[in-house]
Design a protein around this motif. Structure first.
Motif, PDB file in Angstrom:
ATOM      1  N   PHE A  21     105.811 -24.487 -18.172  1.00  0.00           N
ATOM      2  CA  PHE A  21     105.099 -23.453 -18.918  1.00  0.00           C
ATOM      3  C   PHE A  21     103.828 -23.061 -18.169  1.00  0.00           C
ATOM      4  O   PHE A  21     103.312 -23.818 -17.357  1.00  0.00           O
ATOM      5  CB  PHE A  21     104.784 -23.904 -20.353  1.00  0.00           C
ATOM      6  N   MET A  22     103.358 -21.861 -18.465  1.00  0.00           N
ATOM      7  CA  MET A  22     102.125 -21.353 -17.882  1.00  0.00           C
ATOM      8  C   MET A  22     101.000 -21.554 -18.873  1.00  0.00           C
ATOM      9  O   MET A  22     101.082 -21.124 -20.011  1.00  0.00           O
ATOM     10  CB  MET A  22     102.242 -19.865 -17.565  1.00  0.00           C
ATOM     11  N   GLY A  23      99.958 -22.215 -18.413  1.00  0.00           N
ATOM     12  CA  GLY A  23      98.744 -22.317 -19.206  1.00  0.00           C
ATOM     13  C   GLY A  23      97.797 -21.205 -18.781  1.00  0.00           C
ATOM     14  O   GLY A  23      98.141 -20.347 -17.968  1.00  0.00           O
ATOM     15  N   GLU A  24      96.593 -21.224 -19.317  1.00  0.00           N
ATOM     16  CA  GLU A  24      95.579 -20.241 -18.929  1.00  0.00           C
ATOM     17  C   GLU A  24      95.091 -20.493 -17.500  1.00  0.00           C
ATOM     18  O   GLU A  24      94.660 -19.574 -16.816  1.00  0.00           O
ATOM     19  CB  GLU A  24      94.383 -20.332 -19.877  1.00  0.00           C
ATOM     20  N   HIS A  25      95.176 -21.766 -17.051  1.00  0.00           N
ATOM     21  CA  HIS A  25      94.571 -22.140 -15.780  1.00  0.00           C
ATOM     22  C   HIS A  25      95.563 -22.602 -14.717  1.00  0.00           C
ATOM     23  O   HIS A  25      95.211 -22.664 -13.548  1.00  0.00           O
ATOM     24  CB  HIS A  25      93.529 -23.251 -16.001  1.00  0.00           C
ATOM     25  N   GLN A  26      96.769 -22.960 -15.115  1.00  0.00           N
ATOM     26  CA  GLN A  26      97.752 -23.405 -14.125  1.00  0.00           C
ATOM     27  C   GLN A  26      99.148 -23.446 -14.738  1.00  0.00           C
ATOM     28  O   GLN A  26      99.314 -23.377 -15.949  1.00  0.00           O
ATOM     29  CB  GLN A  26      97.393 -24.772 -13.549  1.00  0.00           C
ATOM     30  N   ARG A  27     100.133 -23.590 -13.879  1.00  0.00           N
ATOM     31  CA  ARG A  27     101.518 -23.767 -14.287  1.00  0.00           C
ATOM     32  C   ARG A  27     101.793 -25.262 -14.378  1.00  0.00           C
ATOM     33  O   ARG A  27     101.329 -26.046 -13.543  1.00  0.00           O
ATOM     34  CB  ARG A  27     102.447 -23.139 -13.249  1.00  0.00           C
TER      35      ARG A  27
END
Length: 88
Positions: free
Chosen positions: A21-27
């Motif tokens: 999943f993709m977060g706001e700061h990294q995958r």
């Protein structure tokens, strides 16, 4: 050559979940392994960093534990912690 001394050598059926999943700061690319071996905790592997930990709810509440274990900053660790709270 001397005989090999095994402390244990067992085979066990496990449940393995692969999640990305993709977060706001990294995958995040994770493998979460459920087994009977670790007293209800799960083995969590971060494929991108080649790091892993045996985690339970109590570990998520330990300040800085995820950040140190997976070598992440506070924002990345927070995103991972939020996801892991849902599945552990």
């Amino acid at each position: 050559m001397s005989e090999r001394f095994f402390l244990y050598d067992e085979t066990e059926e496990t449940k393995t979940r692969y999640v990305s999943f993709m977060g706001e700061h990294q995958r995040f690319d994770l493998v979460v392994i459920t087994t009977d071996r670790y007293y209800g905790k799960k083995l969590v592997l971060d494929i991108q960093s080649s790091r892993f930990a045996i985690l339970g709810q109590d570990d998520l509440e330990e300040p800085g534990y995820l950040e140190e274990t997976f070598k992440m900053n506070d924002e990345e660790g927070g995103e991972l912690r939020e996801f892991l709270y849902e599945i552990l």
